[in-house]
Write a protein that holds these residues in place. Structure first.
Motif, PDB file in Angstrom:
ATOM      1  N   CYS A 157      11.434 -12.624   2.068  1.00  0.00           N
ATOM      2  CA  CYS A 157      11.030 -11.218   1.960  1.00  0.00           C
ATOM      3  C   CYS A 157      11.915 -10.326   1.102  1.00  0.00           C
ATOM      4  O   CYS A 157      11.436  -9.318   0.572  1.00  0.00           O
ATOM      5  CB  CYS A 157      10.940 -10.619   3.361  1.00  0.00           C
ATOM      6  N   ASP A 166       7.928  -8.616  -2.292  1.00  0.00           N
ATOM      7  CA  ASP A 166       6.531  -8.227  -2.453  1.00  0.00           C
ATOM      8  C   ASP A 166       6.492  -6.742  -2.791  1.00  0.00           C
ATOM      9  O   ASP A 166       6.725  -5.887  -1.941  1.00  0.00           O
ATOM     10  CB  ASP A 166       5.750  -8.508  -1.168  1.00  0.00           C
ATOM     11  N   THR A 167       6.210  -6.437  -4.030  1.00  0.00           N
ATOM     12  CA  THR A 167       6.236  -5.047  -4.499  1.00  0.00           C
ATOM     13  C   THR A 167       4.848  -4.434  -4.613  1.00  0.00           C
ATOM     14  O   THR A 167       4.699  -3.323  -5.126  1.00  0.00           O
ATOM     15  CB  THR A 167       6.929  -4.960  -5.874  1.00  0.00           C
ATOM     16  N   GLU A 168       3.840  -5.141  -4.130  1.00  0.00           N
ATOM     17  CA  GLU A 168       2.483  -4.612  -4.193  1.00  0.00           C
ATOM     18  C   GLU A 168       2.356  -3.372  -3.303  1.00  0.00           C
ATOM     19  O   GLU A 168       2.857  -3.367  -2.168  1.00  0.00           O
ATOM     20  CB  GLU A 168       1.473  -5.660  -3.737  1.00  0.00           C
ATOM     21  N   SER A 171       1.952  -3.232   0.795  1.00  0.00           N
ATOM     22  CA  SER A 171       2.400  -4.507   1.347  1.00  0.00           C
ATOM     23  C   SER A 171       2.866  -4.327   2.793  1.00  0.00           C
ATOM     24  O   SER A 171       3.133  -3.205   3.238  1.00  0.00           O
ATOM     25  CB  SER A 171       3.555  -5.075   0.516  1.00  0.00           C
ATOM     26  N   HIS A 172       2.974  -5.435   3.527  1.00  0.00           N
ATOM     27  CA  HIS A 172       3.410  -5.371   4.926  1.00  0.00           C
ATOM     28  C   HIS A 172       4.769  -4.680   5.041  1.00  0.00           C
ATOM     29  O   HIS A 172       4.996  -3.884   5.959  1.00  0.00           O
ATOM     30  CB  HIS A 172       3.496  -6.779   5.510  1.00  0.00           C
ATOM     31  N   ASP A 174       6.210  -2.404   3.067  1.00  0.00           N
ATOM     32  CA  ASP A 174       6.102  -0.961   2.829  1.00  0.00           C
ATOM     33  C   ASP A 174       5.350  -0.259   3.950  1.00  0.00           C
ATOM     34  O   ASP A 174       5.822   0.727   4.519  1.00  0.00           O
ATOM     35  CB  ASP A 174       5.364  -0.708   1.508  1.00  0.00           C
TER      36      ASP A 174
END
Length: 201
Positions: A157, A166-168, A171-172, A174
């Motif tokens: 992570c 995960d920079t989308e 995302s979970h 964020d």
């Protein structure tokens, strides 16, 4: 507004070699600082305490506690919320975490909310330790908010600076931390208003 939260103490739980907890701690502290909060980060690797012998609140009269205990107790008392970032050791609370928390008494923690953020390499995300922390934090007087943020497969992570891999958008990582901190902010402001207007209980 007098009821806006200002200060948060973040406790980190893990001391194991090659731990990933410091990455999670950096991530959480950065998110809190983005809210213009004064963040006190308590890392048991750096904030070295012996196995509990005499907690801060057991010093009486002219007998003064060690300076690091006295300073940290002041930070806890002044804080508007507590955040606990915990790994899971044998499906339980890491001993370094409970040792650190237990050096201070309920009168230091009481009348403010807490948030629990757990992590593990498994899909459980440290939730078993989190459920035990609910009981512990409740007894200390800083009752935990309902939105516990768990991070599963934590080794996938974060980079070493605590930046999510995960920079989308949405995302979970964020969305999860934002939901948790939004709820913590609501309760922190509510508790601060009560302390400021009605004092103790």
């Amino acid at each position: 507004m007098s009821n806006v939260w200002k200060k948060v103490v973040v406790f980190l739980g893990s001391t194991r070699n090659n731990r990933i907890g410091d990455r999670v701690g950096k991530f959480v502290c950065r998110k809190l600082k983005e809210k213009n909060l004064d963040v006190i980060f308590v890392d048991p690797v750096e904030y070295t305490l012996p196995l509990l012998n005499k907690p801060c609140h057991f010093y009486r009269g002219t007998e003064n506690p060690p300076q690091q205990l006295s300073d940290m107790d002041k930070h806890i008392i002044e804080s508007d919320a507590i955040v606990v970032v915990s790994a899971e050791y044998n499906h339980s609370i890491p001993p370094a975490l409970s040792n650190t928390l237990d050096h201070f008494g309920p009168r230091s923690y009481e009348r403010k909310p807490s948030a629990i953020i757990t992590y593990s390499p498994s899909v459980v995300g440290g939730a078993r330790a989190g459920m035990q922390l609910r009981a512990m934090l409740g007894e200390l007087g800083c009752i935990s908010i309902s939105n516990m943020f768990t991070i599963s497969q934590v080794h996938k992570c974060f980079d070493e600076n605590g930046m999510p891999l995960d920079t989308e958008p949405g995302s979970h990582m964020d969305s999860g931390i934002e939901r948790c901190l939004k709820q913590l902010e609501w309760w922190a402001n509510a508790a601060k208003y009560q302390r400021d207007t009605n004092g103790g209980f």
